[in-house]
Design an enzyme around this catalytic site. Structure first.
Site, mmCIF file in Angstrom:
data_model
loop_
_atom_site.group_PDB
_atom_site.id
_atom_site.type_symbol
_atom_site.label_atom_id
_atom_site.label_comp_id
_atom_site.label_asym_id
_atom_site.label_seq_id
_atom_site.Cartn_x
_atom_site.Cartn_y
_atom_site.Cartn_z
ATOM 1 C CE LYS A 150 0.055 23.995 7.322
ATOM 2 N NZ LYS A 150 -0.846 22.883 6.969
ATOM 3 C CE1 TYR A 161 -1.598 26.909 5.715
ATOM 4 C CE2 TYR A 161 -2.147 27.338 8.007
ATOM 5 C CZ TYR A 161 -2.211 26.520 6.894
ATOM 6 O OH TYR A 161 -2.873 25.317 6.958
#
Length: 367
Positions: free
Chosen positions: A131, A215
């Protein structure tokens, strides 16, 4: 803590905890360990991913790809990778001729994710990609299409989805353990050191939001189980700081979800954060640290009582569990819990966050 108090605070039985910890392992075991080729031998690959193959049941490291011959030699020797399975980037497409490679794990700068994921699929390999999935929605869509055309699976490296405390937090938040969720706060950041590729926009695609901020965003999405319908964001960057010549430092963003939940989030390259809190009508669930490589800590306040929630050590950590999940899905013909569509969903919101910050307005997302 005695059992009665633990049950008062947790309000859930051991069975739910264990079910939450094992939910991603429902697939039957592959007949053999599937082989990974790691593409990019930077810190995360060499210090976090590669050592954790030792804890895998269904995955093994079989090949390396790097533009640095010294790294190929060092890590090839360390992990017993034969010279025939060590590739330069110029030789990358030759992986199609290596039957030992089942999966290619892309751990390159963000702007290279799409190219190498697509080439890996065209070489007949399944793809794990770090990611952020790519630097744009269009690139994410191209990656998904390439893997679909090749009949290969695409998974994104959202390791926290395989970490027991985060899995439990999802169960508790979505089940209304502390009442229906009203507010989520999620803050992630660290003071970044100069000289990293992450501070070079052509490589990274952006600053903290394309790195640590994911996150906060992903946590808000997985804790609610919903997709945001509105985004408001403010960027704060000291352009006199040479670190931030081309990328942003801090972005504060707010997400509104269809149920009415509001998530207030922080993404920062100049301050330290690693936590989130789910606030319901009857209390809250707090994780700090929440998404580090280890050491997660959970506190729960329910009915006026605050206490820690402790889980037994898992059979395998989040890295090994993530590495094993894709082989399980390949063997069973099932979709990964963090397939390409998950990465695409994050990029859609990230593009809206950047647009909101640039245009100083709330951006509406499709329902």
């Amino acid at each position: 803590m005695d059992r009665s108090k633990r049950e008062l605070i947790g309000g859930i039985g051991v069975g739910l905890v264990l079910a939450g910890m094992g939910s991603t392992a429902a697939c039957a075991a592959p007949q053999r360990k599937l082989g990974y080729a790691i593409v990019g031998l930077g810190y995360y690959a060499t210090q976090q991913i590669m050592p954790n193959f030792a804890g895998c049941e269904h995955a093994k490291l079989v090949a390396l790809v790097s533009g640095t011959p010294a790294k190929l030699a060092q890590y090839g020797d360390q992990y017993g990778i034969p010279k025939t399975h060590r590739y330069s980037y110029a030789e990358f497409d030759r992986i199609r001729d290596n039957p030992d490679i089942d999966i290619v794990y892309i751990v390159l700068p963000n702007s290279l994710h799409a190219e190498y994921s697509i080439r890996a699929a065209q070489a007949g390999k399944h793809v794990m990609c770090e990611k952020p999935m790519a630097v744009s929605v269009a690139e994410c869509q191209a990656m998904i299409a390439a893997c679909a055309k090749a009949g290969r699976k695409l998974m994104i490296g959202y390791r926290s989805r395989f970490e027991p405390y985060n899995k439990l937090a999802i169960e508790l938040a979505r089940s209304g353990h502390v009442g229906p969720t009203r507010i989520i706060t999620a803050e992630h950041g660290f003071p970044i050191k100069a000289g990293q590729w992450r501070l070079d926009r052509p490589l990274s695609g952006g600053g903290s939001m394309m790195d640590i901020g994911i996150y906060s965003l992903n946590a808000a999405r997985y804790l609610t189980g919903e997709e945001p319908v509105e985004v408001s964001a403010i960027a704060s960057t000291d352009r006199s700081d040479p670190r931030f010549a081309t990328v942003e430092d801090r972005i504060d963003f707010m997400l509104r979800f269809p149920s009415g939940i509001i998530a207030n989030c922080v993404s920062s390259y100049s301050s330290g954060h690693n936590g989130y809190r789910v606030i319901g009508t009857q209390g809250w669930i707090d994780m700090e640290p929440a998404t580090q490589y280890s050491g997660q800590t959970m506190m729960i306040r329910k009915d006026g009582v605050t206490a820690p929630r402790s889980l037994p050590a898992p059979a395998k950590n989040q890295f090994a569990a993530q590495l094993d999940h894709l082989p399980e899905c390949i063997a069973n013909g099932t979709a990964p819990i963090v397939a390409g569509e998950e990465g695409l969903a994050d990029l859609r919101v990230i593009e809206a966050i950047y647009r909101s910050a640039a245009e100083h307005r709330t951006v509406t997302l499709p329902a």
